[in-house]
Design a protein around this motif. Structure first.
Motif, PDB file in Angstrom:
ATOM      1  N   GLY A 162      28.080  57.591  41.223  1.00  0.00           N
ATOM      2  CA  GLY A 162      28.229  58.953  41.518  1.00  0.00           C
ATOM      3  C   GLY A 162      30.172  59.206  41.994  1.00  0.00           C
ATOM      4  N   PRO A 163      29.833  59.029  43.378  1.00  0.00           N
ATOM      5  CA  PRO A 163      31.221  59.067  44.000  1.00  0.00           C
ATOM      6  C   PRO A 163      32.315  58.913  43.312  1.00  0.00           C
ATOM      7  CG  PRO A 163      29.299  59.298  45.744  1.00  0.00           C
ATOM      8  CD  PRO A 163      29.109  58.882  44.514  1.00  0.00           C
ATOM      9  N   GLY A 164      32.239  57.079  42.962  1.00  0.00           N
ATOM     10  CA  GLY A 164      33.344  56.229  41.995  1.00  0.00           C
ATOM     11  C   GLY A 164      33.821  56.897  41.678  1.00  0.00           C
ATOM     12  N   ILE A 165      32.710  57.713  39.922  1.00  0.00           N
ATOM     13  CA  ILE A 165      33.118  58.553  38.921  1.00  0.00           C
ATOM     14  C   ILE A 165      33.624  59.518  39.578  1.00  0.00           C
ATOM     15  CG2 ILE A 165      31.858  59.351  37.193  1.00  0.00           C
ATOM     16  CD1 ILE A 165      29.833  56.951  37.014  1.00  0.00           C
ATOM     17  N   GLY A 166      33.144  60.148  40.376  1.00  0.00           N
ATOM     18  CA  GLY A 166      33.904  61.610  40.985  1.00  0.00           C
ATOM     19  C   GLY A 166      35.295  61.457  41.543  1.00  0.00           C
ATOM     20  N   GLY A 167      35.551  60.020  42.160  1.00  0.00           N
ATOM     21  CA  GLY A 167      37.538  60.140  42.242  1.00  0.00           C
ATOM     22  C   GLY A 167      38.091  59.836  41.462  1.00  0.00           C
ATOM     23  N   GLY A 168      37.717  58.884  40.428  1.00  0.00           N
ATOM     24  CA  GLY A 168      38.131  58.164  39.002  1.00  0.00           C
ATOM     25  C   GLY A 168      38.803  59.730  38.268  1.00  0.00           C
ATOM     26  N   GLN A 249      34.964  63.042  57.531  1.00  0.00           N
ATOM     27  CA  GLN A 249      35.265  61.362  56.497  1.00  0.00           C
ATOM     28  C   GLN A 249      36.091  61.380  55.052  1.00  0.00           C
ATOM     29  OE1 GLN A 249      31.483  60.224  54.824  1.00  0.00           O
ATOM     30  NE2 GLN A 249      31.611  61.630  52.848  1.00  0.00           N
ATOM     31  N   THR A 250      35.911  62.855  54.685  1.00  0.00           N
ATOM     32  CA  THR A 250      36.972  62.653  53.545  1.00  0.00           C
ATOM     33  C   THR A 250      38.621  63.181  54.532  1.00  0.00           C
ATOM     34  OG1 THR A 250      35.815  64.044  52.066  1.00  0.00           O
ATOM     35  CG2 THR A 250      38.134  64.701  51.469  1.00  0.00           C
ATOM     36  N   VAL A 251      38.913  63.672  55.009  1.00  0.00           N
ATOM     37  CA  VAL A 251      40.220  64.062  55.797  1.00  0.00           C
ATOM     38  C   VAL A 251      40.619  62.487  56.837  1.00  0.00           C
ATOM     39  CG1 VAL A 251      41.706  64.780  58.078  1.00  0.00           C
ATOM     40  CG2 VAL A 251      39.936  66.225  56.970  1.00  0.00           C
ATOM     41  N   HIS A 252      40.007  61.333  57.244  1.00  0.00           N
ATOM     42  CA  HIS A 252      39.978  60.362  57.673  1.00  0.00           C
ATOM     43  C   HIS A 252      40.538  59.150  56.641  1.00  0.00           C
ATOM     44  CE1 HIS A 252      39.227  56.915  60.544  1.00  0.00           C
ATOM     45  NE2 HIS A 252      38.565  56.428  59.983  1.00  0.00           N
ATOM     46  N   LEU A 253      39.583  59.761  55.501  1.00  0.00           N
ATOM     47  CA  LEU A 253      39.751  58.463  54.591  1.00  0.00           C
ATOM     48  C   LEU A 253      41.131  58.730  53.751  1.00  0.00           C
ATOM     49  CD1 LEU A 253      36.429  58.142  53.228  1.00  0.00           C
ATOM     50  CD2 LEU A 253      37.424  56.672  54.725  1.00  0.00           C
ATOM     51  N   VAL A 254      41.438  59.547  53.675  1.00  0.00           N
ATOM     52  CA  VAL A 254      42.441  60.260  52.858  1.00  0.00           C
ATOM     53  C   VAL A 254      43.970  59.433  53.826  1.00  0.00           C
ATOM     54  CG1 VAL A 254      44.019  61.876  51.306  1.00  0.00           C
ATOM     55  CG2 VAL A 254      41.851  61.702  51.231  1.00  0.00           C
ATOM     56  N   ARG A 255      43.381  60.640  54.635  1.00  0.00           N
ATOM     57  CA  ARG A 255      45.110  60.767  56.117  1.00  0.00           C
ATOM     58  C   ARG A 255      44.817  59.505  57.525  1.00  0.00           C
ATOM     59  NH1 ARG A 255      44.663  67.202  56.807  1.00  0.00           N
ATOM     60  NH2 ARG A 255      44.854  67.754  54.727  1.00  0.00           N
ATOM     61  N   VAL A 256      44.103  58.857  57.191  1.00  0.00           N
ATOM     62  CA  VAL A 256      43.996  58.042  58.457  1.00  0.00           C
ATOM     63  C   VAL A 256      44.024  56.624  57.690  1.00  0.00           C
ATOM     64  CG1 VAL A 256      42.520  56.789  60.259  1.00  0.00           C
ATOM     65  CG2 VAL A 256      43.436  59.164  59.893  1.00  0.00           C
ATOM     66  N   VAL A 257      43.090  56.284  56.898  1.00  0.00           N
ATOM     67  CA  VAL A 257      43.192  55.247  56.398  1.00  0.00           C
ATOM     68  C   VAL A 257      43.774  54.558  54.471  1.00  0.00           C
ATOM     69  CG1 VAL A 257      41.611  53.455  54.713  1.00  0.00           C
ATOM     70  CG2 VAL A 257      40.547  54.803  57.075  1.00  0.00           C
ATOM     71  N   GLY A 258      44.527  56.361  54.474  1.00  0.00           N
ATOM     72  CA  GLY A 258      45.195  55.889  53.102  1.00  0.00           C
ATOM     73  C   GLY A 258      44.746  55.615  52.126  1.00  0.00           C
ATOM     74  N   LEU A 259      43.484  56.095  51.728  1.00  0.00           N
ATOM     75  CA  LEU A 259      43.099  56.313  49.984  1.00  0.00           C
ATOM     76  C   LEU A 259      43.554  57.243  49.414  1.00  0.00           C
ATOM     77  CD1 LEU A 259      39.728  55.379  51.409  1.00  0.00           C
ATOM     78  CD2 LEU A 259      41.463  53.648  50.718  1.00  0.00           C
ATOM     79  N   GLU A 260      44.198  57.147  48.294  1.00  0.00           N
ATOM     80  CA  GLU A 260      43.845  58.370  46.758  1.00  0.00           C
ATOM     81  C   GLU A 260      41.296  58.341  46.857  1.00  0.00           C
ATOM     82  OE1 GLU A 260      46.350  56.584  43.893  1.00  0.00           O
ATOM     83  OE2 GLU A 260      48.068  56.813  45.075  1.00  0.00           O
ATOM     84  N   ALA A 261      42.590  59.528  46.211  1.00  0.00           N
ATOM     85  CA  ALA A 261      41.260  59.976  45.490  1.00  0.00           C
ATOM     86  C   ALA A 261      40.478  58.672  44.708  1.00  0.00           C
ATOM     87  CB  ALA A 261      41.093  61.349  44.332  1.00  0.00           C
ATOM     88  N   GLY A 262      40.246  57.771  43.942  1.00  0.00           N
ATOM     89  CA  GLY A 262      39.537  56.794  43.482  1.00  0.00           C
ATOM     90  C   GLY A 262      39.033  55.453  44.555  1.00  0.00           C
ATOM     91  N   GLY A 263      40.481  55.510  45.112  1.00  0.00           N
ATOM     92  CA  GLY A 263      39.830  54.800  46.397  1.00  0.00           C
ATOM     93  C   GLY A 263      38.632  55.861  47.104  1.00  0.00           C
ATOM     94  N   LEU A 264      38.712  56.916  48.064  1.00  0.00           N
ATOM     95  CA  LEU A 264      37.696  57.021  48.098  1.00  0.00           C
ATOM     96  C   LEU A 264      36.435  57.615  47.484  1.00  0.00           C
ATOM     97  CD1 LEU A 264      36.508  59.328  50.982  1.00  0.00           C
ATOM     98  CD2 LEU A 264      37.431  60.923  49.393  1.00  0.00           C
ATOM     99  N   GLY A 265      36.178  57.423  46.532  1.00  0.00           N
ATOM    100  CA  GLY A 265      35.031  57.549  45.098  1.00  0.00           C
ATOM    101  C   GLY A 265      34.613  56.157  46.027  1.00  0.00           C
TER     102      GLY A 265
END
Length: 463
Positions: A162-168, A249-265
């Motif tokens: 689900g999260p991977g498809i959701g990110g896409g 986790q969403t704030v951390h993965l987007v703003r610190v790790v630098g992931l886009e929506a697809g990578g977050l998923g």
């Protein structure tokens, strides 16, 4: 009366009603996992919400367990479970549909997101309590571990995909429109439940009974049982830490790790692989080690991997560390949940199932909004890495109540006891004084837990 012959002779998958229940869980869970990615991203990307508001959104999603958790159990025990679950699914579908509708009209705000989160949370409380109370009507006691295992496998699979498809989908159509998948999932879940043929009579109320008295009976049942008390405290502490993680986790993965929506998923999907493996192994581990030992060891061995969360920095290495830590902790959480949920369902008199599950949900899940608020505040004031560090320390402390309880000296859990009442809505042919739930080899997050109906991938027990 339930027809459990198929379950008794060949496992729960031979029973048509259980397969429909499983299919409903699959569609509902998949949609919910898409929303796991999409809903906070609506706040972060579309509405540019600060960290504390994202934490407040997570708190709104879980506040219902604190606000209506206790009366939900008593009310559920008064009603037929299947119609209640269908109504809850439809309410959640309508609430989710309001987000893309508001986005099209260009009137979407954080206030609406809070309202949607709160409404779906209330519906989820009633759905989850009814769901946990309905399963023992379909399956005999000696199939509950296998049945919960199959449900947990479905949930864990949804957590992986689900999260991977959701990110896409978020990158393709935008976060505010990706939640449509969740609405469709709830509608399909309701349709599968409509096809279940299990006969279910409206439970009879005891003469002179009142809502307050019935709630009190459920509370006394929990606090009067030493193992249920320690399970409630352990899972409540774990869920408090989980909520800190979910809010951060969403704030951390987007703003610190630098992931886009697809990578977050993808990171969330990768971390959920551990939950799926836990679902596949839970029954066998319980059979080999003992159900009581599995409850303790599943948390004690996997908890230290939470320390990988605050170590995750920018780039691919940070994403791998975060996903790896979550995968191992999720493995332990799912194994823990299958063992303790099956124990609860097997030892509780049928007439108290709704109140027992709701009281435990109140104690276990009532900590979620508090943890979410703390996580958002820590991330806002000190940064997401600090919030994750405190979360990891909390996860390390989760097994302590179990280590200080009689459970540490046990291999298997004790047999159920009859409370002297005729169960209402019980399953046909089930011995209410049967032994401890058998750890039959099979598949069981969490989440919820679940886990027990948990619709968020939780790397800590969800009760």
């Amino acid at each position: 009366m339930s027809d459990t012959s198929g379950a008794s002779t060949g496992g729960p998958m031979r029973l048509r009603d259980f397969r429909l229940l499983l299919a409903g869980a699959a569609t509902g869970q998949f949609g919910a996992q898409v929303t796991l990615v999409a809903l906070p991203l609506v706040a972060v990307l579309e509405l540019e919400a600060p960290a504390f508001q994202v934490g407040l959104l997570t708190a709104a999603e879980t506040a219902a367990f604190l606000l209506v958790g206790l009366p939900a159990g008593a009310l559920t025990d008064r009603m037929r479970k299947r119609p209640l679950m269908i109504r809850a699914d439809l309410v959640r579908a309508v609430a989710m549909l309001s987000i893309p509708a508001a986005a099209l009209a260009d009137v979407l705000t954080m206030v609406q997101l809070y309202a949607v989160a709160l409404v779906t949370g209330v519906a989820t409380v009633f759905f989850d309590v009814a769901h946990q109370s309905y399963l023992p009507q379909i399956l005999p006691r000696d199939q509950l571990v296998a049945g919960n295992g199959a449900l947990e496998t479905v949930r864990s699979t949804a957590h992986v995909t689900g999260p991977g498809i959701g990110g896409g989908l978020v990158q393709l159509v935008g976060a505010q429109f990706a939640v449509l998948v969740d609405a469709v999932g709830y509608v399909l879940s309701a349709l599968f439940l409509l096809r279940v043929k299990q006969t279910e009579e409206t439970p009879e109320r005891a003469p002179g009974g009142s809502l307050r008295k019935e709630i009190g009976e459920g509370v006394r049942f929990i606090f009067g049982h030493p193992l249920l008390r320690v399970i409630a405290f352990t899972t409540g502490l774990a869920n408090f830490c989980t909520a800190v993680l979910m809010a951060t986790q969403t704030v951390h993965l987007v703003r610190v790790v630098g992931l886009e929506a697809g990578g977050l998923g993808l990171v969330l999907s990768a971390s959920a692989v551990g939950g799926l493996l836990g679902a596949l192994c839970a029954g066998r581990l319980a059979a080999r080690l003992g159900q009581a030992r599995v409850i303790l060891l599943s948390l004690l061995v996997t908890g230290p991997f939470a320390l990988l969360w605050p170590l995750s920095g920018h780039g691919v290495t940070g994403a791998v560390l975060f996903a790896g830590g979550s995968a191992v902790v999720s493995f332990g959480a799912v194994v823990y949940n299958v063992a303790q949920v099956s124990f609860r369902q097997g030892m509780c008199p049928p007439r108290l199932l709704g109140r027992m599950n709701a009281t435990l949900r109140f104690l276990m899940w009532g900590t979620l909004p508090l943890g979410a608020l703390l996580g958002g505040a820590l991330a806002q004031s000190y940064g997401s890495r600090t919030a994750l560090a405190w979360c990891a320390v909390g996860i390390l402390a989760v097994p302590l109540p179990l280590l200080l309880s009689p459970l540490r000296r046990m291999r298997d859990l004790p047999a159920a006891q009859d409370d002297g009442h005729d169960g209402q809505g019980g399953h046909d042919g089930h011995d209410d004084q049967g032994g401890a739930v058998g750890a039959a080899p099979g598949t069981p997050r969490g989440t919820a837990a679940a886990t027990d109906g948990d619709e968020r991938p939780a790397p800590a027990p969800t009760g």
